[in-house]
Design a protein around this motif. Sequence first.
Motif, PDB file in Angstrom:
ATOM      1  N   CYS A 230     -28.730 -31.172 -17.105  1.00 35.86           N
ATOM      2  CA  CYS A 230     -27.851 -31.842 -18.061  1.00 35.86           C
ATOM      3  C   CYS A 230     -28.454 -31.729 -19.458  1.00 35.86           C
TER       4      CYS A 230
ATOM      5  N   HIS B 130     -28.251 -33.875 -21.692  1.00 35.69           N
ATOM      6  CA  HIS B 130     -28.688 -35.178 -22.189  1.00 35.69           C
ATOM      7  C   HIS B 130     -30.129 -35.491 -21.859  1.00 35.69           C
ATOM      8  N   HIS B 131     -30.545 -35.169 -20.617  1.00 37.01           N
ATOM      9  CA  HIS B 131     -31.896 -35.550 -20.176  1.00 37.01           C
ATOM     10  C   HIS B 131     -32.727 -34.370 -19.683  1.00 37.01           C
TER      11      HIS B 131
ATOM     12  N   CYS C  41     -30.057 -37.102 -13.208  1.00 37.04           N
ATOM     13  CA  CYS C  41     -30.355 -38.160 -14.186  1.00 37.04           C
ATOM     14  C   CYS C  41     -29.795 -39.496 -13.711  1.00 37.04           C
TER      15      CYS C  41
HETATM   16 ZN   LIG Z   1     -28.280 -36.585 -17.893  1.00 41.22          ZN
END
Ligand SMILES: [Zn+2]
Length: 244
Positions: free
Chosen positions: A128, A130-131, A201
Amino acid sequence: MKTDPDAPLTPAAPDEGVPVSVKIRQRILAARKRFHANDNIADFVEPGELEKLLDEVEVKMQGVLDSLVIDTVSDHNTGDTARRVAKMYVNEVFRGRYVKPPTITEFPNAEHLNELMIVGPITVRSACSHHFCPVIGKVWIGVMPNEHTNVIGLSKYARLAEWVMGRPQIQEEAVIQLADLIMEKTQPDGLAIVMEASHYCMAWRGVKDMDSRMINSVMRGVFLKDAALRREFLALIPRRTDRS
Ligand SMILES: [Zn+2]
Protein backbone atom coordinates in the motif's frame (compact mmCIF):
# COMPACT_ATOMS: atom_id res chain seq x y z
CA MET A 1 49.86 24.68 -10.89
CA LYS A 2 48.69 27.86 -12.52
CA THR A 3 44.91 28.13 -12.75
CA ASP A 4 42.87 30.32 -15.02
CA PRO A 5 40.11 31.92 -12.94
CA ASP A 6 37.86 32.13 -16.01
CA ALA A 7 38.17 28.43 -16.92
CA PRO A 8 34.97 26.40 -16.58
CA LEU A 9 34.76 24.29 -13.46
CA THR A 10 35.42 20.58 -13.91
CA PRO A 11 34.14 20.33 -17.49
CA ALA A 12 34.50 16.54 -17.48
CA ALA A 13 31.74 15.77 -14.99
CA PRO A 14 29.57 18.80 -14.33
CA ASP A 15 26.94 16.80 -12.44
CA GLU A 16 29.34 14.81 -10.31
CA GLY A 17 28.01 14.55 -6.79
CA VAL A 18 24.40 15.06 -7.82
CA PRO A 19 22.39 12.11 -6.44
CA VAL A 20 21.01 9.91 -9.18
CA SER A 21 17.49 10.33 -7.80
CA VAL A 22 17.80 14.08 -8.35
CA LYS A 23 18.92 13.59 -11.95
CA ILE A 24 16.00 11.27 -12.67
CA ARG A 25 13.56 13.63 -10.98
CA GLN A 26 14.85 16.57 -13.05
CA ARG A 27 14.27 14.64 -16.28
CA ILE A 28 10.72 13.77 -15.23
CA LEU A 29 9.97 17.38 -14.29
CA ALA A 30 11.44 18.63 -17.60
CA ALA A 31 9.08 16.24 -19.43
CA ARG A 32 6.18 17.40 -17.22
CA LYS A 33 5.34 13.84 -16.25
CA ARG A 34 3.96 12.50 -13.00
CA PHE A 35 6.00 10.41 -10.59
CA HIS A 36 3.51 9.28 -8.00
CA ALA A 37 4.24 6.06 -6.14
CA ASN A 38 2.29 3.95 -8.63
CA ASP A 39 3.67 5.58 -11.79
CA ASN A 40 6.26 3.86 -13.96
CA ILE A 41 9.32 6.06 -14.54
CA ALA A 42 11.45 3.66 -16.62
CA ASP A 43 11.66 6.14 -19.52
CA PHE A 44 13.70 8.48 -17.33
CA VAL A 45 16.16 5.98 -15.90
CA GLU A 46 19.34 5.59 -17.94
CA PRO A 47 21.32 2.35 -18.21
CA GLY A 48 23.36 1.71 -15.06
CA GLU A 49 21.42 4.18 -12.94
CA LEU A 50 19.29 1.60 -11.16
CA GLU A 51 22.39 0.21 -9.44
CA LYS A 52 23.31 3.73 -8.27
CA LEU A 53 19.75 4.31 -7.12
CA LEU A 54 20.00 1.14 -5.04
CA ASP A 55 23.21 2.45 -3.41
CA GLU A 56 21.47 5.73 -2.66
CA VAL A 57 18.45 4.02 -1.09
CA GLU A 58 20.80 1.87 1.03
CA VAL A 59 22.44 4.97 2.50
CA LYS A 60 19.06 6.54 3.31
CA MET A 61 17.77 3.26 4.74
CA GLN A 62 20.82 3.07 7.00
CA GLY A 63 19.80 6.55 8.19
CA VAL A 64 16.35 5.21 9.08
CA LEU A 65 17.92 2.36 11.09
CA ASP A 66 20.22 4.85 12.83
CA SER A 67 17.24 7.04 13.72
CA LEU A 68 15.41 4.00 15.06
CA VAL A 69 18.44 3.65 17.40
CA ILE A 70 19.36 0.19 16.15
CA ASP A 71 22.99 -0.79 16.63
CA THR A 72 23.65 -2.17 13.18
CA VAL A 73 27.38 -2.46 13.94
CA SER A 74 27.11 -4.96 16.84
CA ASP A 75 23.79 -6.53 15.90
CA HIS A 76 24.63 -9.27 13.41
CA ASN A 77 20.98 -9.46 12.35
CA THR A 78 20.76 -5.90 11.07
CA GLY A 79 24.26 -5.38 9.72
CA ASP A 80 23.12 -5.79 6.11
CA THR A 81 19.51 -4.78 6.57
CA ALA A 82 19.84 -1.40 4.85
CA ARG A 83 21.27 -3.07 1.73
CA ARG A 84 18.68 -5.87 1.83
CA VAL A 85 15.76 -3.47 2.14
CA ALA A 86 17.11 -1.26 -0.66
CA LYS A 87 17.42 -4.31 -2.91
CA MET A 88 13.96 -5.49 -1.99
CA TYR A 89 12.44 -2.12 -2.91
CA VAL A 90 14.34 -1.36 -6.09
CA ASN A 91 14.83 -4.83 -7.56
CA GLU A 92 11.82 -6.71 -6.26
CA VAL A 93 8.67 -5.29 -4.73
CA PHE A 94 8.76 -1.87 -6.46
CA ARG A 95 10.46 -3.02 -9.64
CA GLY A 96 7.35 -2.18 -11.63
CA ARG A 97 8.20 1.52 -11.18
CA TYR A 98 11.66 1.29 -12.71
CA VAL A 99 11.55 -1.19 -15.57
CA LYS A 100 9.79 -1.07 -18.92
CA PRO A 101 6.64 -3.16 -19.40
CA PRO A 102 7.12 -6.86 -20.14
CA THR A 103 7.27 -7.55 -23.85
CA ILE A 104 4.08 -9.26 -24.88
CA THR A 105 3.73 -11.02 -28.18
CA GLU A 106 0.29 -10.39 -29.60
CA PHE A 107 -1.25 -12.72 -32.13
CA PRO A 108 -4.11 -11.90 -34.45
CA ASN A 109 -7.31 -13.64 -33.39
CA ALA A 110 -7.08 -16.30 -36.11
CA GLU A 111 -9.82 -18.46 -34.59
CA HIS A 112 -12.16 -15.47 -34.36
CA LEU A 113 -12.78 -16.25 -30.71
CA ASN A 114 -15.75 -14.32 -29.42
CA GLU A 115 -16.68 -16.16 -26.26
CA LEU A 116 -16.08 -14.93 -22.75
CA MET A 117 -12.63 -15.95 -21.56
CA ILE A 118 -11.65 -15.88 -17.91
CA VAL A 119 -8.10 -15.86 -16.58
CA GLY A 120 -7.44 -16.39 -12.91
CA PRO A 121 -6.99 -16.47 -10.11
CA ILE A 122 -3.68 -14.70 -10.64
CA THR A 123 -1.81 -14.15 -7.37
CA VAL A 124 -0.78 -10.52 -7.02
CA ARG A 125 1.61 -8.95 -4.55
CA SER A 126 1.91 -5.27 -3.91
CA ALA A 127 2.31 -2.77 -1.08
CA CYS A 128 0.00 0.00 0.00
CA SER A 129 1.17 3.52 -0.78
CA HIS A 130 0.12 4.66 2.67
CA HIS A 131 2.25 2.40 4.88
CA PHE A 132 4.37 0.32 2.47
CA CYS A 133 2.74 -2.75 4.01
CA PRO A 134 2.10 -5.81 1.82
CA VAL A 135 -1.10 -6.15 -0.15
CA ILE A 136 -1.53 -9.75 -1.28
CA GLY A 137 -4.43 -11.16 -3.18
CA LYS A 138 -5.89 -12.51 -6.36
CA VAL A 139 -7.09 -11.10 -9.63
CA TRP A 140 -9.59 -12.51 -12.11
CA ILE A 141 -9.71 -11.14 -15.63
CA GLY A 142 -12.62 -11.59 -18.02
CA VAL A 143 -12.03 -10.80 -21.67
CA MET A 144 -14.67 -10.56 -24.35
CA PRO A 145 -12.70 -10.69 -27.59
CA ASN A 146 -13.83 -9.75 -31.08
CA GLU A 147 -12.30 -10.83 -34.37
CA HIS A 148 -9.88 -7.89 -34.28
CA THR A 149 -8.77 -8.42 -30.70
CA ASN A 150 -5.14 -9.34 -30.29
CA VAL A 151 -4.67 -12.57 -28.43
CA ILE A 152 -1.98 -12.86 -25.78
CA GLY A 153 -0.85 -15.98 -23.96
CA LEU A 154 -2.51 -16.71 -20.63
CA SER A 155 0.73 -16.32 -18.67
CA LYS A 156 1.16 -12.83 -20.10
CA TYR A 157 -1.79 -11.54 -18.11
CA ALA A 158 0.10 -12.54 -14.98
CA ARG A 159 3.21 -10.71 -16.17
CA LEU A 160 1.26 -7.53 -16.90
CA ALA A 161 -0.38 -7.76 -13.46
CA GLU A 162 3.01 -8.26 -11.82
CA TRP A 163 4.37 -5.14 -13.52
CA VAL A 164 1.44 -2.97 -12.39
CA MET A 165 1.37 -4.39 -8.85
CA GLY A 166 5.13 -4.04 -8.42
CA ARG A 167 4.71 -0.48 -7.16
CA PRO A 168 3.34 1.09 -4.01
CA GLN A 169 -0.33 0.94 -4.90
CA ILE A 170 -3.87 1.80 -3.95
CA GLN A 171 -6.06 -1.15 -4.88
CA GLU A 172 -8.71 0.97 -6.65
CA GLU A 173 -6.03 2.61 -8.81
CA ALA A 174 -4.13 -0.64 -9.41
CA VAL A 175 -7.10 -2.35 -11.07
CA ILE A 176 -7.70 0.70 -13.28
CA GLN A 177 -4.05 0.75 -14.36
CA LEU A 178 -4.24 -2.96 -15.14
CA ALA A 179 -7.48 -2.53 -17.09
CA ASP A 180 -6.02 0.36 -19.13
CA LEU A 181 -2.94 -1.71 -19.95
CA ILE A 182 -4.87 -4.81 -21.06
CA MET A 183 -7.30 -2.70 -23.09
CA GLU A 184 -4.38 -1.02 -24.84
CA LYS A 185 -2.56 -4.31 -25.54
CA THR A 186 -5.50 -6.42 -26.71
CA GLN A 187 -8.40 -4.08 -27.59
CA PRO A 188 -11.23 -6.44 -26.69
CA ASP A 189 -14.94 -5.63 -26.87
CA GLY A 190 -15.05 -5.85 -23.12
CA LEU A 191 -12.89 -6.37 -20.09
CA ALA A 192 -13.74 -7.16 -16.49
CA ILE A 193 -11.32 -7.32 -13.60
CA VAL A 194 -12.00 -8.35 -10.02
CA MET A 195 -9.34 -8.05 -7.35
CA GLU A 196 -9.57 -9.38 -3.82
CA ALA A 197 -6.70 -8.67 -1.48
CA SER A 198 -5.63 -8.68 2.13
CA HIS A 199 -4.13 -5.41 3.30
CA TYR A 200 -1.52 -6.12 5.93
CA CYS A 201 -1.63 -2.56 7.21
CA MET A 202 -4.99 -3.62 8.67
CA ALA A 203 -3.63 -6.82 10.22
CA TRP A 204 -0.19 -5.73 11.44
CA ARG A 205 -1.11 -2.29 12.74
CA GLY A 206 -4.16 -0.03 13.02
CA VAL A 207 -7.34 -1.93 13.85
CA LYS A 208 -5.46 -5.27 13.83
CA ASP A 209 -8.26 -6.88 11.88
CA MET A 210 -6.66 -10.13 10.74
CA ASP A 211 -9.34 -11.06 8.31
CA SER A 212 -10.31 -7.97 6.39
CA ARG A 213 -10.19 -8.15 2.65
CA MET A 214 -10.98 -5.63 0.01
CA ILE A 215 -12.72 -6.53 -3.21
CA ASN A 216 -13.13 -4.24 -6.14
CA SER A 217 -13.83 -4.47 -9.81
CA VAL A 218 -13.51 -2.61 -13.08
CA MET A 219 -15.78 -3.18 -16.07
CA ARG A 220 -15.09 -1.91 -19.56
CA GLY A 221 -16.89 -2.04 -22.90
CA VAL A 222 -19.64 -4.64 -23.24
CA PHE A 223 -19.35 -5.57 -19.56
CA LEU A 224 -20.71 -2.13 -18.73
CA LYS A 225 -23.73 -2.43 -21.02
CA ASP A 226 -24.57 -6.12 -20.71
CA ALA A 227 -25.79 -7.11 -17.25
CA ALA A 228 -26.13 -10.78 -18.27
CA LEU A 229 -22.50 -10.92 -19.35
CA ARG A 230 -21.45 -9.27 -16.10
CA ARG A 231 -23.45 -11.88 -14.15
CA GLU A 232 -21.93 -14.70 -16.21
CA PHE A 233 -18.41 -13.48 -15.41
CA LEU A 234 -19.09 -13.03 -11.69
CA ALA A 235 -20.81 -16.43 -11.51
CA LEU A 236 -17.84 -18.18 -13.12
CA ILE A 237 -15.37 -16.80 -10.60
CA PRO A 238 -14.98 -19.35 -7.78
CA ARG A 239 -16.62 -18.23 -4.55
CA ARG A 240 -14.18 -15.62 -3.45
CA THR A 241 -14.90 -15.77 0.26
CA ASP A 242 -13.70 -19.38 0.50
CA ARG A 243 -10.87 -19.72 2.93
CA SER A 244 -8.16 -22.28 2.68
ZN1 LIG B 1 -1.85 0.90 4.30
